[in-house]
Design a protein around this motif. Structure first.
Motif, PDB file in Angstrom:
ATOM      1  N   ARG A  43       0.826  -1.217   0.000  1.00 24.56           N
ATOM      2  CA  ARG A  43       0.000   0.000   0.000  1.00 24.56           C
ATOM      3  C   ARG A  43       0.859   1.266   0.000  1.00 24.56           C
ATOM      4  O   ARG A  43       0.511   2.262  -0.640  1.00 24.56           O
ATOM      5  N   SER A  44       1.981   1.247   0.682  1.00 33.54           N
ATOM      6  CA  SER A  44       2.820   2.439   0.754  1.00 33.54           C
ATOM      7  C   SER A  44       3.391   2.817  -0.612  1.00 33.54           C
ATOM      8  O   SER A  44       3.625   4.000  -0.886  1.00 33.54           O
ATOM      9  N   THR A  45       3.602   1.823  -1.479  1.00 34.48           N
ATOM     10  CA  THR A  45       4.103   2.119  -2.824  1.00 34.48           C
ATOM     11  C   THR A  45       3.077   2.932  -3.608  1.00 34.48           C
ATOM     12  O   THR A  45       3.418   3.922  -4.271  1.00 34.48           O
ATOM     13  N   VAL A  46       1.811   2.537  -3.524  1.00 42.63           N
ATOM     14  CA  VAL A  46       0.750   3.285  -4.206  1.00 42.63           C
ATOM     15  C   VAL A  46       0.679   4.702  -3.651  1.00 42.63           C
ATOM     16  O   VAL A  46       0.547   5.679  -4.399  1.00 42.63           O
ATOM     17  N   SER A  47       0.757   4.833  -2.339  1.00 43.86           N
ATOM     18  CA  SER A  47       0.715   6.155  -1.710  1.00 43.86           C
ATOM     19  C   SER A  47       1.864   7.035  -2.205  1.00 43.86           C
ATOM     20  O   SER A  47       1.676   8.226  -2.490  1.00 43.86           O
ATOM     21  N   ARG A  48       3.051   6.451  -2.329  1.00 43.75           N
ATOM     22  CA  ARG A  48       4.201   7.228  -2.799  1.00 43.75           C
ATOM     23  C   ARG A  48       4.075   7.565  -4.277  1.00 43.75           C
ATOM     24  O   ARG A  48       4.507   8.635  -4.708  1.00 43.75           O
ATOM     25  N   TYR A  49       3.483   6.655  -5.081  1.00 43.76           N
ATOM     26  CA  TYR A  49       3.206   6.981  -6.480  1.00 43.76           C
ATOM     27  C   TYR A  49       2.299   8.212  -6.562  1.00 43.76           C
ATOM     28  O   TYR A  49       2.524   9.120  -7.371  1.00 43.76           O
ATOM     29  N   GLU A  50       1.259   8.234  -5.747  1.00 47.30           N
ATOM     30  CA  GLU A  50       0.240   9.276  -5.834  1.00 47.30           C
ATOM     31  C   GLU A  50       0.694  10.604  -5.225  1.00 47.30           C
ATOM     32  O   GLU A  50       0.038  11.626  -5.419  1.00 47.30           O
ATOM     33  N   SER A  51       1.790  10.605  -4.513  1.00 42.19           N
ATOM     34  CA  SER A  51       2.340  11.841  -3.951  1.00 42.19           C
ATOM     35  C   SER A  51       3.636  12.253  -4.642  1.00 42.19           C
ATOM     36  O   SER A  51       4.269  13.233  -4.251  1.00 42.19           O
ATOM     37  N   ASP A  52       4.038  11.496  -5.682  1.00 48.78           N
ATOM     38  CA  ASP A  52       5.272  11.718  -6.424  1.00 48.78           C
ATOM     39  C   ASP A  52       6.509  11.612  -5.536  1.00 48.78           C
ATOM     40  O   ASP A  52       7.550  12.181  -5.835  1.00 48.78           O
ATOM     41  N   ARG A  53       6.417  10.867  -4.459  1.00 48.01           N
ATOM     42  CA  ARG A  53       7.616  10.551  -3.686  1.00 48.01           C
ATOM     43  C   ARG A  53       8.327   9.340  -4.284  1.00 48.01           C
ATOM     44  O   ARG A  53       9.473   9.049  -3.951  1.00 48.01           O
ATOM     45  N   LEU A  54       7.619   8.633  -5.168  1.00 49.31           N
ATOM     46  CA  LEU A  54       8.178   7.513  -5.929  1.00 49.31           C
ATOM     47  C   LEU A  54       7.563   7.580  -7.311  1.00 49.31           C
ATOM     48  O   LEU A  54       6.344   7.724  -7.448  1.00 49.31           O
ATOM     49  N   ARG A  55       8.397   7.493  -8.325  1.00 58.91           N
ATOM     50  CA  ARG A  55       7.891   7.586  -9.690  1.00 58.91           C
ATOM     51  C   ARG A  55       7.320   6.246 -10.149  1.00 58.91           C
ATOM     52  O   ARG A  55       7.915   5.201  -9.921  1.00 58.91           O
TER      53      ARG A  55
END
Length: 270
Positions: A43-55
């Motif tokens: 779930r944290s990966t999706v959250s980071r995708y949606e906040s641009d903390r992870l591309r």
């Protein structure tokens, strides 16, 4: 401020991807955990995708495109964003131009790149700061071919400032060929060329050149600066550029008088 609230989809393609990933997920009534399960990540990966903390990873973009039938949109956006990061924003513009069904443009002082002859392009680029003018001319001609030589070319409407027509670039022979090219293009059924004459005075187009491209079912805008261009994808920003285009269009000479003006200019070089 929450990380997602600080995203600006008009300033960065990566922000655009993050914002629209969340919008698509919510439109499909999926929780972050549900999307993570479908992607095979946490779930944290999706959250980071949606906040641009992870591309967004390309393999996940491909899954999303298949799952939501986006016709490869997220995968293509990643490609555009990666090339923009490398500074190849002209390649990004060329790809949008090649896919466009409608192109509206305004240029105040030079003939737009899509309408230039090879000789005019070479003269203009050699007078500037291009690192490799010959290669840049070749890319410009490839952009033209991708737009005008496809089986169903887009509708192209070009508004030109009077200086673009009167400014001598490359000498008499170059201008003769360029003006003849503009007349030739203006006679195509899917192309219109109109000139804003000197008598128009001050107008919103003096702020700088721009394009509006219709790609798929939406419009995006492109504004130019001295060193690189900038894409605007937010509907409100695009609308502002479209209003500027309409205001300039309102004061431009009609197609017929513009053609007569171009022919009169051409006579000066014959």
């Amino acid at each position: 401020m929450h990380a997602r609230e600080s995203l600006d989809s008009t300033r960065s393609l990566w922000h655009f991807i993050a914002v629209h990933l969340r919008r698509y997920r919510e439109a499909h009534h999926l929780s972050g955990q549900a999307l993570a399960d479908l992607l095979g990540c946490d779930r944290s990966t999706v959250s980071r995708y949606e906040s641009d903390r992870l591309r967004l990873k390309r393999e996940h973009a491909e899954i999303i495109d298949r799952m939501w039938n986006t016709d490869g949109m997220f995968t293509a956006l990643i490609g555009f964003a990666e090339r923009a990061d490398d500074g190849d924003w002209l390649l990004e513009l060329a790809e949008f131009e090649a896919r466009a069904t409608r192109i509206r443009m305004w240029e105040a002082s030079v003939v737009p790149g899509l309408l230039q002859t090879p000789e005019y392009a070479s003269a203009a680029l050699n007078a500037g700061t291009a690192d490799d003018p010959r290669a840049t001319v070749e890319r410009r001609l490839a952009r033209q071919a991708a737009v005008f030589d496809k089986p169903k070319p887009p509708r192209v409407a070009a508004l030109l400032g009077w200086a673009a027509v009167e400014q001598v670039v490359g000498g008499a022979d170059v201008m003769r060929g360029q003006l003849a090219r503009l007349i030739e293009l203006s006679e195509l059924p899917h192309v219109s060329v109109r000139v804003v004459e000197k008598s128009a005075g001050a107008h919103p187009g003096l702020d700088g050149p721009f394009k509006i491209l219709t790609v798929g079912d939406r419009d995006l805008a492109y504004t130019e600066a001295a060193t690189r261009g900038r894409f605007l994808m937010d509907p409100f920003d695009v609308q502002e550029v479209a209003v500027r285009y309409d205001l300039v269009s309102d004061i431009a000479a009609p197609v017929g008088p513009t053609r007569a003006l171009l022919e009169a200019e051409l006579e000066k070089y014959t």
